[in-house]
Design a protein around this motif. Structure first.
Motif, PDB file in Angstrom:
ATOM      1  N   ASP A  78       3.757 -14.071   2.445  1.00 62.58           N
ATOM      2  CA  ASP A  78       2.428 -14.606   1.932  1.00 62.58           C
ATOM      3  C   ASP A  78       1.964 -15.844   2.602  1.00 62.58           C
ATOM      4  O   ASP A  78       0.762 -15.882   2.613  1.00 62.58           O
ATOM      5  N   VAL A  79       2.556 -16.640   3.137  1.00 61.05           N
ATOM      6  CA  VAL A  79       2.262 -18.044   3.603  1.00 61.05           C
ATOM      7  C   VAL A  79       1.864 -17.962   4.885  1.00 61.05           C
ATOM      8  O   VAL A  79       0.739 -18.218   5.771  1.00 61.05           O
ATOM      9  N   TRP A  80       2.654 -17.213   5.956  1.00 63.61           N
ATOM     10  CA  TRP A  80       2.128 -17.005   7.475  1.00 63.61           C
ATOM     11  C   TRP A  80       1.617 -15.564   7.337  1.00 63.61           C
ATOM     12  O   TRP A  80       2.501 -14.461   7.652  1.00 63.61           O
ATOM     13  N   THR A  81       0.459 -15.371   7.474  1.00 64.32           N
ATOM     14  CA  THR A  81      -0.339 -14.345   7.331  1.00 64.32           C
ATOM     15  C   THR A  81      -0.599 -13.596   8.788  1.00 64.32           C
ATOM     16  O   THR A  81      -1.002 -12.441   8.573  1.00 64.32           O
ATOM     17  N   ASP A  82      -0.444 -14.172   9.679  1.00 59.60           N
ATOM     18  CA  ASP A  82      -0.490 -13.515  10.929  1.00 59.60           C
ATOM     19  C   ASP A  82       0.474 -12.293  11.254  1.00 59.60           C
ATOM     20  O   ASP A  82       1.598 -12.497  10.595  1.00 59.60           O
ATOM     21  N   PRO A  83       0.368 -11.365  11.883  1.00 63.50           N
ATOM     22  CA  PRO A  83       1.271 -10.278  12.135  1.00 63.50           C
ATOM     23  C   PRO A  83       2.422 -10.867  13.036  1.00 63.50           C
ATOM     24  O   PRO A  83       2.153 -11.837  13.647  1.00 63.50           O
ATOM     25  N   PRO A  84       3.473 -10.104  12.896  1.00 69.51           N
ATOM     26  CA  PRO A  84       4.004  -9.127  12.044  1.00 69.51           C
ATOM     27  C   PRO A  84       4.017  -9.138  10.605  1.00 69.51           C
ATOM     28  O   PRO A  84       4.373 -10.105  10.221  1.00 69.51           O
ATOM     29  N   HIS A  85       3.578  -8.313  10.048  1.00 71.01           N
ATOM     30  CA  HIS A  85       3.606  -8.246   8.437  1.00 71.01           C
ATOM     31  C   HIS A  85       5.097  -7.569   8.111  1.00 71.01           C
ATOM     32  O   HIS A  85       5.389  -6.598   8.709  1.00 71.01           O
ATOM     33  N   LEU A  86       5.687  -8.192   7.109  1.00 71.06           N
ATOM     34  CA  LEU A  86       6.885  -7.652   6.594  1.00 71.06           C
ATOM     35  C   LEU A  86       6.961  -6.618   5.581  1.00 71.06           C
ATOM     36  O   LEU A  86       7.547  -5.913   5.541  1.00 71.06           O
ATOM     37  N   LEU A  87       5.602  -6.314   5.066  1.00 73.08           N
ATOM     38  CA  LEU A  87       5.440  -5.124   4.163  1.00 73.08           C
ATOM     39  C   LEU A  87       3.953  -4.520   4.389  1.00 73.08           C
ATOM     40  O   LEU A  87       3.159  -5.215   5.275  1.00 73.08           O
ATOM     41  N   PRO A  88       4.268  -3.306   4.238  1.00 76.23           N
ATOM     42  CA  PRO A  88       2.878  -2.522   4.745  1.00 76.23           C
ATOM     43  C   PRO A  88       1.680  -2.866   3.795  1.00 76.23           C
ATOM     44  O   PRO A  88       1.623  -3.536   2.879  1.00 76.23           O
ATOM     45  N   ASN A  89       0.274  -2.561   4.600  1.00 79.84           N
ATOM     46  CA  ASN A  89      -0.933  -3.116   3.883  1.00 79.84           C
ATOM     47  C   ASN A  89      -1.127  -2.196   2.838  1.00 79.84           C
ATOM     48  O   ASN A  89      -1.803  -2.574   1.883  1.00 79.84           O
ATOM     49  N   ASP A  90      -0.906  -0.836   2.857  1.00 81.11           N
ATOM     50  CA  ASP A  90      -1.142   0.131   2.154  1.00 81.11           C
ATOM     51  C   ASP A  90      -0.447  -0.041   0.765  1.00 81.11           C
ATOM     52  O   ASP A  90       0.751  -0.224   0.671  1.00 81.11           O
ATOM     53  N   PRO A  91      -1.024  -0.176  -0.398  1.00 77.93           N
ATOM     54  CA  PRO A  91      -0.351  -0.519  -1.632  1.00 77.93           C
ATOM     55  C   PRO A  91       0.882   0.526  -1.972  1.00 77.93           C
ATOM     56  O   PRO A  91       1.727   0.048  -2.471  1.00 77.93           O
ATOM     57  N   TYR A  92       0.500   1.967  -1.816  1.00 81.25           N
ATOM     58  CA  TYR A  92       1.506   2.477  -2.250  1.00 81.25           C
ATOM     59  C   TYR A  92       2.845   2.682  -1.265  1.00 81.25           C
ATOM     60  O   TYR A  92       3.990   2.716  -1.906  1.00 81.25           O
ATOM     61  N   LEU A  93       2.606   2.407   0.029  1.00 82.58           N
ATOM     62  CA  LEU A  93       3.763   2.191   0.908  1.00 82.58           C
ATOM     63  C   LEU A  93       4.396   0.720   0.487  1.00 82.58           C
ATOM     64  O   LEU A  93       5.809   0.684   0.765  1.00 82.58           O
ATOM     65  N   ARG A  94       3.788  -0.099   0.122  1.00 79.17           N
ATOM     66  CA  ARG A  94       4.214  -1.589  -0.188  1.00 79.17           C
ATOM     67  C   ARG A  94       5.235  -1.198  -1.271  1.00 79.17           C
ATOM     68  O   ARG A  94       6.334  -1.743  -1.183  1.00 79.17           O
ATOM     69  N   ALA A  95       4.496  -0.615  -2.440  1.00 78.58           N
ATOM     70  CA  ALA A  95       5.270  -0.374  -3.403  1.00 78.58           C
ATOM     71  C   ALA A  95       6.608   0.343  -3.228  1.00 78.58           C
ATOM     72  O   ALA A  95       7.730   0.337  -3.641  1.00 78.58           O
ATOM     73  N   LYS A  96       6.629   1.486  -2.533  1.00 82.78           N
ATOM     74  CA  LYS A  96       7.740   2.145  -1.912  1.00 82.78           C
ATOM     75  C   LYS A  96       8.880   1.441  -1.308  1.00 82.78           C
ATOM     76  O   LYS A  96      10.022   1.416  -1.505  1.00 82.78           O
ATOM     77  N   HIS A  97       8.325   0.352  -0.373  1.00 83.39           N
ATOM     78  CA  HIS A  97       9.394  -0.318   0.307  1.00 83.39           C
ATOM     79  C   HIS A  97       9.861  -1.242  -0.607  1.00 83.39           C
ATOM     80  O   HIS A  97      11.108  -1.677  -0.485  1.00 83.39           O
ATOM     81  N   ARG A  98       9.071  -1.731  -1.456  1.00 82.38           N
ATOM     82  CA  ARG A  98       9.978  -2.641  -2.476  1.00 82.38           C
ATOM     83  C   ARG A  98      10.753  -1.959  -3.312  1.00 82.38           C
ATOM     84  O   ARG A  98      11.883  -2.523  -3.658  1.00 82.38           O
ATOM     85  N   PHE A  99      10.625  -0.704  -3.638  1.00 81.83           N
ATOM     86  CA  PHE A  99      11.506   0.102  -4.596  1.00 81.83           C
ATOM     87  C   PHE A  99      13.031   0.332  -3.796  1.00 81.83           C
ATOM     88  O   PHE A  99      13.806  -0.165  -4.535  1.00 81.83           O
ATOM     89  N   TRP A 100      12.839   0.831  -2.500  1.00 83.99           N
ATOM     90  CA  TRP A 100      14.080   0.827  -2.023  1.00 83.99           C
ATOM     91  C   TRP A 100      14.825  -0.463  -1.496  1.00 83.99           C
ATOM     92  O   TRP A 100      15.957  -0.555  -1.543  1.00 83.99           O
TER      93      TRP A 100
END
Length: 229
Positions: A78-100
């Motif tokens: 959240d703080v260091w917003t430059d890539p690489p990003h640790l979570l996907p940009n797509d909300p559904y994929l982001r939710a799935k990654h958080r789930f697992w």
């Protein structure tokens, strides 16, 4: 490093939770000061920064502490917003990654319990762990429908970090419990995932020495299962 951009991390070299924070900082290219804690004699700063749990890791950014590894990972992204990003940009994929990631989070306890038990008790807890890993092997096919890709065009993310923090040193656990619990025959996807992550330079930098890690696990096991005088 000025106070305005001060980043410090209190940790312990063998902690999988600390590994997560270190790896995230390295993958994001963030300069930080690492402070090794002696867990049997925790520093006053650690107790001050994490008065609730009194545990590592604690990330201190500009004098403000953040505790708990999963919270730290999201804070870094959240703080260091430059890539690489640790979570996907797509909300559904982001939710799935958080789930697992949340699915893997409680698996440290049965992994630890295989180390500090023996006989039937160990067989029981190992069986429970393998059942959870069976679920992950099958369920993660939605994340990796074509198998785990090599980490060449993109860096590991939040879910990769959480997974590797638990299984990146599985050889040491194998040696201590006398059996391989992460086998290619039973877990081809999970094994290929570990192997792909081991090819990433930043991952290799944060992975503890296996002989050193075995030594620590051996001392823990001796204290736990040796007959009391």
């Amino acid at each position: 490093m000025t106070e305005e951009t001060s980043v410090k991390l209190h940790g312990f070299w063998a902690s999988p939770y600390v590994m997560r924070a270190v790896l995230a900082l390295k993958l994001k290219g963030i300069d930080f000061e690492y402070i090794e804690e002696v867990l049997s004699n925790k520093s006053e700063l650690l107790l001050k920064y994490n008065p609730v749990y009194k545990k590592v890791p604690v990330l201190v950014h500009n004098g403000k502490p953040i505790s708990e590894s999963l919270v730290i990972l999201e804070y870094i992204d959240d703080v260091w917003t430059d890539p690489p990003h640790l979570l996907p940009n797509d909300p559904y994929l982001r939710a799935k990654h958080r789930f697992w990631a949340a699915f893997f989070e409680p698996l440290f306890e049965p992994m630890y319990n295989t180390l500090v038990t023996e006989g039937e008790a160990q067989k029981t807890v190992l069986g429970e762990l393998l059942e959870k890993m069976d679920v992950a092997e099958n369920g993660l096919k939605e994340i990796f429908p074509n198998g785990v890709p090599p980490f060449q065009e993109q860096k590991p993310g939040n879910l990769d970090i959480v997974f590797y923090s638990l299984y990146g040193t599985h050889e040491a656990a194998d040696e201590m419990i006398g059996t391989k619990f992460l086998t290619e025959e039973r877990y081809p996807l999970l094994v290929s995932w570990v192997n792909a992550l081991k090819q990433v330079p930043e991952v290799n930098q944060v992975t503890p020495s296996i002989p050193k890690f075995v030594g620590l696990l051996h001392s823990i096991r001796q204290r736990s299962v040796s007959p009391k005088a």
